[in-house]
Scaffold this active site. Structure first.
Site: not given
Ligand SMILES: Nc1ncnc2c1ncn2[C@@H]1O[C@H](COP(=O)(O)OP(=O)(O)O)[C@@H](O)[C@H]1O
Ligand SMILES: CC(=O)OP(=O)(O)O
Ligand SMILES: [Mg+2]
Length: 341
Positions: A87, A144, A203-206, A276-278
């Site tokens: 990626r 991406d 929905l993640g860190n990004g 981190d939401m966790r």
């Molecule tokens: N089980 C969960 N419940 C709620 N939020 C979660 C859970 N697992 C991960 N997350 C959220 O997702 C984030 C990680 O997102 P991710 O997209 O995997 O990271 P990255 O963008 O670094 O690849 C964590 O910091 C947290 O906020």
């Molecule tokens: C583009 C981007 O925000 O990627 P990630 O969710 O891996 O941080």
């Molecule tokens: Mg991500």
């Protein structure tokens, strides 16, 4: 001899990987990630035998990648690596699909690092490490930005003098590999829905939203960089550009601004506790420290633009940390709040 395909996804806080048996329809043999890169890094590995989680010493992405390659070495003994898929967050304005990686491509992708400082250097480090670990294996970059390359011009341009767009100052959109994957699942399982107007949330860190029509991306909340749109784990999301001007005039240099906007804002900055939401969810944080709901006006405005007639839109989201199945959400959770985090 088993032929294996390795995939690597260096995110901002994790490196995810997958190991597949090479076939026309590759079969997954193992998957996992080093997550929480920093003081609490852990290697999670899932395969037929179950799921293990082991603390690893991975203060940075380089160490996380070394831990992954070390964990995979024994299971790759005797295998031929048929290819490594990477990626890569930024592919620039023209790359609209995967590319074979060679030195020229790496040189070009490195010029895009300032546009994605949390990601592109890690993606390139992953490519360098995989080339060293598996010399001779074809290495493929998957971008991406590629999924968004068909946006109408009006959705990719800023109201700046035209020459800036021509020089590459435009909305690229990100998380395209995730949207491509979700779109393919929708096409497979809910073909009638995927042919309409769909808003997908990654929905993640990004985090970002993507509007698709007939399975094709037409707009994204992420723009020129992976900073725009929704507030994220450590990123501010949309800001009035006047805030940046004010901070610069107050003496903040570009480097300090970069750190502020990419690493110290979002959930981390608002809560003062964690990105981190966790960690945040279970805490009964005082309202003043509670980082949600957080709905930047531009993100509201953008998603509002995507719902000209309410019945036309369906929302789907793929929450981080969940299984790989997108879940539907009532389209009109969007209506009052702007988005549905
Ligand atoms: N089980 C969960 N419940 C709620 N939020 C979660 C859970 N697992 C991960 N997350 C959220 O997702 C984030 C990680 O997102 P991710 O997209 O995997 O990271 P990255 O963008 O670094 O690849 C964590 O910091 C947290 O906020
Ligand atoms: C583009 C981007 O925000 O990627 P990630 O969710 O891996 O941080
Ligand atoms: Mg991500």
């Amino acid at each position: 001899m088993n032929r294996a395909i390795l995939t690597l996804n260096a995110g901002s806080s994790s490196i995810k990987f997958g190991l597949y048996h090479a076939a026309d329809d590759p079969v997954e043999e193992a998957r996992g990630q080093v997550d929480g890169i920093g003081p609490e890094a852990a290697l999670v590995l899932s395969d037929d035998g179950g799921r293990t989680r082991t603390a690893v010493d991975a203060p940075d992405h380089g160490a996380a990648l070394a831990a992954i390659i070390a964990a995979l070495r024994p299971r790759l003994a005797g295998d031929e690596i048929a290819g490594v898929g990477h990626r890569v967050v930024h592919g620039g304005p023209y790359l609209d699909g995967p590319r074979h990686i060679d030195d020229d491509l790496i040189t070009y992708l490195d010029t895009l690092s300032p546009l994605a400082p949390l990601h592109q250097p890690h993606n390139l480090a992953g490519i360098a490490a995989a080339r060293r670990a598996f010399p001779g294996a074809p290495q493929i970059a998957c971008f991406d930005t590629a999924f968004h390359r068909g946006h109408p011009w009006v959705n990719d341009t800023f109201a700046l003098p035209r020459r800036f767009h021509d020089d590459g100052v435009r909305r690229y959109g990100f998380h395209g590999l995730s949207y491509d994957y979700i779109t393919s699942l929708l096409r497979h399982d809910f073909n009638n829905i995927s042919q309409g107007n769909v808003i997908i949330a990654h929905l993640g860190n990004g985090s970002s939203l993507c509007a698709t029509r007939d399975g094709v991306s037409i707009d994204s909340t992420m723009g020129f960089s992976a900073l725009d749109g929704m507030p994220m784990g450590t990123r501010s999301g949309q800001l009035d550009p006047g805030v940046m001007l004010y901070l610069m005039q107050s003496g903040m240099a570009a480097e300090a601004l970069t750190t502020l906007l990419y690493k110290e804002s979002g959930l981390k900055g608002l809560s003062g506790i964690s990105h981190d939401m966790r960690t945040l969810r279970p805490r009964r944080t005082r309202a003043r420290h509670r980082p949600w709901p957080i709905t930047p006006p531009a993100c509201r405005a953008r998603s509002a633009r995507w719902r000209p007639r309410s019945a036309d839109w369906t929302g789907w989201f793929l929450p981080a940390g969940s299984a790989r199945t997108p879940r539907p959400c009532g389209p009109w959770r969007l209506k009052s709040s702007g988005f549905w985090v």
